[in-house]
Design a protein around this motif. Structure first.
Motif, PDB file in Angstrom:
ATOM      1  N   MET A 178       0.820  -1.221   0.000  1.00  0.00           N
ATOM      2  CA  MET A 178       0.000   0.000   0.000  1.00  0.00           C
ATOM      3  C   MET A 178       0.849   1.264   0.000  1.00  0.00           C
ATOM      4  SD  MET A 178      -3.269   0.056   2.359  1.00  0.00           S
ATOM      5  CE  MET A 178      -2.298  -0.605   3.642  1.00  0.00           C
ATOM      6  N   GLU A 201      -1.864   6.442   6.666  1.00  0.00           N
ATOM      7  CA  GLU A 201      -1.058   5.698   7.636  1.00  0.00           C
ATOM      8  C   GLU A 201      -0.207   6.580   8.541  1.00  0.00           C
ATOM      9  OE1 GLU A 201      -0.213   1.622   7.118  1.00  0.00           O
ATOM     10  OE2 GLU A 201       0.402   2.020   5.061  1.00  0.00           O
ATOM     11  N   TYR A 244      -7.600  -3.604   6.236  1.00  0.00           N
ATOM     12  CA  TYR A 244      -7.624  -2.906   4.951  1.00  0.00           C
ATOM     13  C   TYR A 244      -7.682  -3.953   3.842  1.00  0.00           C
ATOM     14  CZ  TYR A 244      -2.565  -3.786   5.401  1.00  0.00           C
ATOM     15  OH  TYR A 244      -1.340  -4.378   5.584  1.00  0.00           O
ATOM     16  N   ALA A 268      -3.987  -6.069   8.226  1.00  0.00           N
ATOM     17  CA  ALA A 268      -2.926  -6.972   8.623  1.00  0.00           C
ATOM     18  C   ALA A 268      -2.924  -6.995  10.140  1.00  0.00           C
ATOM     19  CB  ALA A 268      -1.582  -6.476   8.117  1.00  0.00           C
ATOM     20  N   ARG A 282       7.673  -6.719  10.616  1.00  0.00           N
ATOM     21  CA  ARG A 282       7.968  -5.310  10.327  1.00  0.00           C
ATOM     22  C   ARG A 282       9.028  -4.803  11.305  1.00  0.00           C
ATOM     23  NH1 ARG A 282       2.484  -5.666  11.421  1.00  0.00           N
ATOM     24  NH2 ARG A 282       0.991  -5.261   9.744  1.00  0.00           N
ATOM     25  N   ARG A 335       5.881   0.037   9.142  1.00  0.00           N
ATOM     26  CA  ARG A 335       4.776  -0.291   8.232  1.00  0.00           C
ATOM     27  C   ARG A 335       4.917   0.407   6.881  1.00  0.00           C
ATOM     28  NH1 ARG A 335      -0.743  -0.958  11.648  1.00  0.00           N
ATOM     29  NH2 ARG A 335      -1.246  -1.963   9.693  1.00  0.00           N
TER      30      ARG A 335
HETATM   31  N1  GLY Z   1       1.485  -0.756   5.866  1.00  0.00           N
HETATM   32  C1  GLY Z   1       0.548  -1.730   6.204  1.00  0.00           C
HETATM   33  C2  GLY Z   1       0.954  -2.672   7.239  1.00  0.00           C
HETATM   34  O1  GLY Z   1       2.030  -2.643   7.756  1.00  0.00           O
HETATM   35  O2  GLY Z   1       0.145  -3.494   7.611  1.00  0.00           O
END
Ligand code: GLY
Length: 372
Positions: free
Chosen positions: A49, A55, A250, A263, A306, A333
């Motif tokens: 995304m 975000e 999302y 997520a 992440r 993210r």
């Molecule tokens: N940028 C979306 C996520 O980390 O879930």
């Protein structure tokens, strides 16, 4: 074998490869080392995304950096496609953030006001307008905010193309675990599990595994893994025209009919397993938002770690411990979104072509401390 490189990049995720591609595009001989190979960390699980206005709104330096990166995206994708002769699924289809309660609509009105004040194109929509744009959305939606500039990129396509483009320029990617980085007479010494290498410059872009690469004189960066699970559903024809955000998930619609649902956000250390709870919660949230998801095919689940920092900002800049060492990590993210701007700003630094003032907010020294 110890082949000469101008820059060694530690980490072959989306950030490491973007930096390596950019350096190689500018004429540097680049070698990339990764313990597991290309894109095996957070990158392979990402929905790709590109949505800084949704975000990152609460962190102004990150928001500004994300907006700059989004502005680079068209040219970045064009350049990578051209250099690699490969296609990348990349669409600026917009995003729709929906609310189902008065409290959520209050937040969305605040978001729309802030975006408009910043000159960002966006539209506050009634429930009827949301359903006009996305007829398959659940009936209890109260309204939404449309941001036309947002989009997504298929990360697997992007990684493959960056790798091919870099290789065409002489870049090499090897499966190799880097243990230690230190100063040497000829620049920087890189100790891997099997060899000792030397290069004038080294970029540490190891994502969640950054603290496992010891950089002499720097305290270990406090980058920790935050697990994200993402499920992939399948329709004959895409059920949505754009990215849709609800309060619990999302949805990213690919042109192939695949729909990515993300997520989870979990503190699970280095555990990269998918869990029953993670898949259950994502499917339940997806079906709440898009009831026809009950009828979709189930393609699979992906898991990524992440790389998060204590202040939520990435770490991009020079090491204080070893001259010639740089960090590009902790993108949490936003690794895919921030790849182009990170690559450009870091390549500028490494090649002595200037230091962008935005980097002050992302300096490694805020964690690594003063030189020992
Ligand atoms: N940028 C979306 C996520 O980390 O879930």
């Amino acid at each position: 074998m110890n082949r000469a490189a101008d820059v060694i990049v530690v980490g072959a995720g989306v950030i490491g490869l973007a930096v390596a591609y950019e350096l190689s595009r500018r004429g540097a001989r680049v070698r990339v080392l990764d313990a597991r190979g290309e894109g095996q960390g957070a990158s392979q699980a990402s929905a790709g995304m590109l949505a800084p206005h949704t975000e990152n709104l609460d962190q102004p330096p990150l928001w500004r950096l994300g907006v700059r990166s989004l502005d680079l995206y068209d040219g970045f994708v064009d350049g990578v496609c051209h250099a690699s002769h490969l296609d990348i699924e990349y669409r600026r289809c917009g995003s729709l953030h929906v609310g189902t309660s008065e409290a959520q609509m209050e937040d969305l009105r605040g978001t729309a006001d802030r975006l408009k004040a910043a000159g960002v194109s966006c539209e506050l929509l009634t429930a009827a307008l949301v359903r006009e744009l996305e007829p398959r959305i659940a009936g209890d939606v109260a309204g939404g905010v449309l941001v036309p500039d947002h989009g997504y990129v298929a990360v697997s396509d992007l990684m493959r193309a960056m790798s091919a483009a870099g290789s065409a320029g002489g870049m090499r990617v090897d499966v190799e675990r880097v243990l230690r980085v230190g100063a040497s007479a000829s620049g920087v010494r890189v100790e891997t599990q099997t060899e000792v290498l030397h290069a004038p410059a080294v970029v540490v872009a190891a994502g969640s595994w950054t603290s496992r690469v010891a950089v002499e004189g720097d305290a270990a960066l406090p980058v920790r893994p935050v697990r994200g699970q993402l499920v992939q559903l399948d329709w004959p024809v895409s059920p949505l025209a754009r990215i849709v955000w609800g309060s619990d998930c999302y949805l990213v619609p690919w042109t192939t009919g695949a729909l990515l649902v993300g997520a989870t956000v979990e503190d699970a250390g280095f555990d990269e397993r998918a869990t029953t709870a993670g898949v259950h919660d994502l499917l339940a949230s997806a079906c709440d938002l898009l009831p026809s998801a009950w009828q979709a095919g189930f393609l699979g689940v992906r898991v990524g770690l992440r790389p998060a920092t204590p202040d939520g900002l990435p770490v991009v800049g020079a090491s204080l411990g070893v001259p010639g060492v740089y960090y590009a990590t902790g993108h949490y993210r936003n690794g895919v979104l921030l790849a182009p701007i990170t690559a450009v700003l870091l390549a500028d630094l490494v090649l002595g072509q200037g230091e962008d003032s935005a980097l002050a907010s992302f300096a490694p020294g805020r964690f690594t401390g003063v030189r020992s």
